[in-house]
Motif scaffolding. Structure first.
Motif, PDB file in Angstrom:
ATOM      1  N   ASN A  62       0.810  -1.214   0.000  1.00 40.19           N
ATOM      2  CA  ASN A  62       0.000   0.000   0.000  1.00 40.19           C
ATOM      3  C   ASN A  62       0.846   1.269   0.000  1.00 40.19           C
ATOM      4  O   ASN A  62       0.610   2.195  -0.779  1.00 40.19           O
ATOM      5  N   PHE A  98      -4.644  12.556   6.260  1.00 37.05           N
ATOM      6  CA  PHE A  98      -3.848  11.575   5.523  1.00 37.05           C
ATOM      7  C   PHE A  98      -2.994  10.728   6.464  1.00 37.05           C
ATOM      8  O   PHE A  98      -2.710   9.574   6.176  1.00 37.05           O
ATOM      9  N   VAL A 100      -5.252   8.019   7.538  1.00 35.23           N
ATOM     10  CA  VAL A 100      -5.442   7.045   6.458  1.00 35.23           C
ATOM     11  C   VAL A 100      -4.280   6.076   6.410  1.00 35.23           C
ATOM     12  O   VAL A 100      -4.448   4.858   6.321  1.00 35.23           O
ATOM     13  N   ARG A 101      -3.049   6.585   6.478  1.00 38.88           N
ATOM     14  CA  ARG A 101      -1.858   5.728   6.394  1.00 38.88           C
ATOM     15  C   ARG A 101      -1.801   4.759   7.572  1.00 38.88           C
ATOM     16  O   ARG A 101      -1.365   3.618   7.445  1.00 38.88           O
ATOM     17  N   VAL A 133      -4.930   2.035   7.361  1.00 31.10           N
ATOM     18  CA  VAL A 133      -4.820   1.039   6.292  1.00 31.10           C
ATOM     19  C   VAL A 133      -3.882  -0.081   6.721  1.00 31.10           C
ATOM     20  O   VAL A 133      -4.067  -1.250   6.353  1.00 31.10           O
ATOM     21  N   ASN A 160     -10.804   2.801   8.681  1.00 30.50           N
ATOM     22  CA  ASN A 160     -10.033   3.230   7.510  1.00 30.50           C
ATOM     23  C   ASN A 160     -10.915   3.990   6.528  1.00 30.50           C
ATOM     24  O   ASN A 160     -10.509   5.019   5.964  1.00 30.50           O
ATOM     25  N   SER A 194     -10.490   7.815   5.308  1.00 29.39           N
ATOM     26  CA  SER A 194     -10.388   8.142   3.883  1.00 29.39           C
ATOM     27  C   SER A 194     -11.473   9.134   3.472  1.00 29.39           C
ATOM     28  O   SER A 194     -11.227  10.045   2.676  1.00 29.39           O
ATOM     29  N   ALA A 210     -10.497  12.564   4.691  1.00 27.07           N
ATOM     30  CA  ALA A 210      -9.466  13.151   3.824  1.00 27.07           C
ATOM     31  C   ALA A 210     -10.061  13.600   2.500  1.00 27.07           C
ATOM     32  O   ALA A 210      -9.751  14.697   1.998  1.00 27.07           O
ATOM     33  N   GLY A 211     -10.930  12.749   1.920  1.00 28.37           N
ATOM     34  CA  GLY A 211     -11.555  13.111   0.654  1.00 28.37           C
ATOM     35  C   GLY A 211     -12.453  14.326   0.783  1.00 28.37           C
ATOM     36  O   GLY A 211     -12.510  15.174  -0.123  1.00 28.37           O
ATOM     37  N   SER A 219       0.576  12.841   1.871  1.00 28.94           N
ATOM     38  CA  SER A 219       0.345  11.399   1.927  1.00 28.94           C
ATOM     39  C   SER A 219       1.622  10.635   1.582  1.00 28.94           C
ATOM     40  O   SER A 219       1.942   9.616   2.197  1.00 28.94           O
TER      41      SER A 219
END
Length: 613
Positions: free
Chosen positions: A141, A204, A207-208, A211, A248, A252, A255-256, A321
């Motif tokens: 990833n 972000f 997210v990292r 995941v 997760n 995401s 962030a989006g 990111s």
């Protein structure tokens, strides 16, 4: 969460800054071998960008020189030139994207290879501290995040910066007053970018981290699917994974939402700038200070001006990111290799197999596992390590194979301290048959020749025959070419262990280690492979951690471990005569049970287990 760069599930400690020059330099180092292709991509970017911003200038000329003057020939010429610029823009962009993708993938190929090589060098203790799924997330990833950045993000950066510079120059060339009016909105855009970028950076990071949790949970669930089904925990585990996955997804989505929320802000600022240009530019046209073509061209330039700024903001978010992913990747690449060859390490010469443990002490996570362990195994001798679970047996052979280093004392082979020789020369003369009988995906033949790839087909058949594996292999649909599938899933536990025995025999090691190698084999299968084990151990120094009496009785030396110490040593009959711990283990069959069930030298019937794992 623990310090020192460890993970809790998928999380590595530490957050990446919006831009980390150290990480950026290391990522750019992977692009260094492709300088010529990068230069070619920059040239193509220049051509494509120039063609892209030529439209407003051609629009001005068409209005002022063609329409205003009624010159049809001029309009035709300008239209033809415009079509040429469209072709140049398309061709330049197409070729530049292809070259950039080639550069990016070649760089990531090297990065993945570096990660794989590093994982193979790390000591076993690293993998006990870090979940496998989270480690996999680094290689898959996080590398994918960098892939997107390298192949498209960097290209977008160069393109947008180049277009922005050309547009600003063209604005001031066309009309300095209108250029200044347009630039008035830049401070507003900069302030909005700062607010959104700060929020995006935190999003972000989440997210990292999450995941990695998903990968870790997924890997663990797949490995333990049999246990899950045995206890009817499918729904419970599914709920647990859903919670991890939802975390997760939520990160995401946040962030989006932040990134997408910035787009209408940019559009609004662009609209305000356009309105100002129309008002100010219109008054200049009315006053005769500028032409209609200039105003129309300026409006087109304003629309193009904010597009690269918007793209640069997205690039900034992508950069954050990438910094987070790069930090995790380089944290893995920088992980200290606890077991490494010293600069003065030499090749271990061919050995006879004498092993000396001299006052060896070893602790793991601050708890003593072995204390002052000393013994000598002569060449060709069979040494059995017995004792209750957690007594230190497996740790002893792990120190012999130098999967760990002793905290105190010394381990020697043929008089050579194992720290003074290279790991490769040491382990090439060891044969290890682990308890879990691990097989790689591929054919049975490939698994048997794993330690000796140059072996002939007859050598492979001879090794399989010697350990009693040839018969069942021949009965398989494709014989030695049968694909065992992942971890040998196509074979039974006993069959996998027989393949491991054949693999060890074919490698022809001088020192053989059997780590509870028959613990999962039924009594009938064990009787089948006893002759094979005899051949496997013949002429070799053998260390056997065994649960079965049949494997222990024939040992030349039995070492009895308890609480990290050797409390008894000697041959089978000698230890029975002492009537101490070994006698109790042997006669009861279970560790820690005070009542001796039988009082005889040799139990009858099939071999039984002496103690727990």
């Amino acid at each position: 969460m623990m310090g020192g760069g460890r993970m809790s599930m998928g999380r590595f400690e530490g957050d990446a800054a919006a831009y980390n020059p150290r990480i950026a330099r290391r990522l750019l180092a992977y692009l260094a071998p492709h300088k010529r292709m990068i230069a070619m991509a920059v040239v193509l970017v220049s051509i494509g960008s120039g063609a892209n911003v030529a439209g407003p200038l051609l629009l001005k000329l068409g209005i002022d020189e063609g329409i205003a003057k009624g010159d049809f020939d001029a309009l035709s010429t300008i239209g033809a030139v415009y079509l040429v610029t469209l072709f140049l823009m398309w061709a330049g962009t197409y070729l530049q994207v292809r070259i950039s993708a080639t550069i990016g993938q070649a760089s990531l190929l090297r990065l993945r290879n570096d990660l794989f090589a590093k994982l193979n060098r790390l000591s076993l203790s690293y993998f006990t501290r870090h979940p496998l799924g989270a480690v996999m997330s680094r290689v898959t990833n996080d590398v994918d995040v960098i892939s997107e950045f390298v192949t498209m993000g960097v290209v977008s950066l160069v393109t947008d910066v180049f277009i922005l510079l050309i547009i600003v120059i063209m604005m001031f060339v066309l009309d300095a007053k209108l250029a200044l009016v347009t630039l008035i909105m830049l401070p507003v855009m900069w302030g909005a970018s700062r607010v959104f970028s700060a929020k995006a950076r935190n999003a972000f990071r989440d997210v990292r981290s999450t995941v990695g949790d998903v990968y870790a949970n997924l890997q663990e669930s797949i490995d333990g699917v049999r246990v899950t089904q045995s206890f009817g925990r499918e729904r419970t585990n599914a709920t647990r994974f859903q919670a991890t996955n939802q975390a997760n997804v939520a990160a995401s989505v946040r962030a989006g939402a932040i990134v997408s929320g910035f787009i209408p802000v940019i559009d609004t600022i662009s609209a305000i700038a356009t309105a100002l240009v129309i008002v100010v530019g219109g008054s200049l046209v009315v006053g005769g200070e500028t032409s209609t073509g200039t105003l129309v061209a300026f409006i087109a330039l304003v629309a193009r001006f904010f597009q690269p700024i918007q793209q640069l903001t997205r690039f900034y978010n992508q950069l954050q990111s990438t910094m987070a992913a790069g930090e995790k990747i380089f944290e893995l690449l920088d992980e200290p290799e606890e077991i490494s060859d010293s600069p003065s390490a030499t090749e271990l010469p061919p050995i006879t197999g004498r092993v000396d443990f001299d006052d060896v002490t070893f602790a793991y996570d601050g708890a003593d596992v072995l204390r002052d362990v000393s013994f000598t195994a002569e060449p060709g001798q069979r040494v059995a390590l017995v004792g209750p679970t957690g007594a230190g047996k497996t740790t002893t052979i792990n120190l012999l194979a130098r999967f760990y280093d002793a905290d105190a004392g010394e381990v020697r082979i043929d008089g050579h301290p194992i720290r003074s020789v290279t790991q490769r020369s040491l382990r090439s003369q060891l044969g290890i048959v682990p308890q879990d009988s691990f097989l790689f995906s591929g054919s049975i033949y490939q698994n048997i020749v794993f330690g000796r790839p140059e072996a002939s087909e007859q050598d492979v058949v001879d090794a399989a025959t010697a350990v009693g594996a040839h018969e069942f292999i021949q009965e398989l649909p494709n014989g030695y070419a049968t694909d065992v599938r992942e971890r040998g899933a196509r074979l039974s536990v006993g069959q996998r262990q027989l393949i491991c025995f054949a693999r060890a025999l074919l490698a022809d090691p001088r020192i053989l280690i059997l780590d509870e190698a028959t613990s999962s084999v039924d009594a009938r299968t064990e009787r089948t492979i006893q002759d094979g084990l005899e051949r496997l151990m013949r002429g070799r120094t053998s260390f056997v951690i065994a649960h079965r009496l049949a494997t222990v009785r024939g040992a030349d030396l039995i070492l009895v471990f308890q609480d990290g110490e050797i409390v008894e040593r000697g041959a089978h009959e000698e230890l029975l005569a002492r009537r101490e711990l070994y006698y109790k283990l042997y006669t009861t069959g279970f560790p820690g049970k005070d009542q001796v069930e039988v009082d005889q030298a040799m139990p009858q019937g099939p071999p039984r287990r002496m103690w727990g794992g």
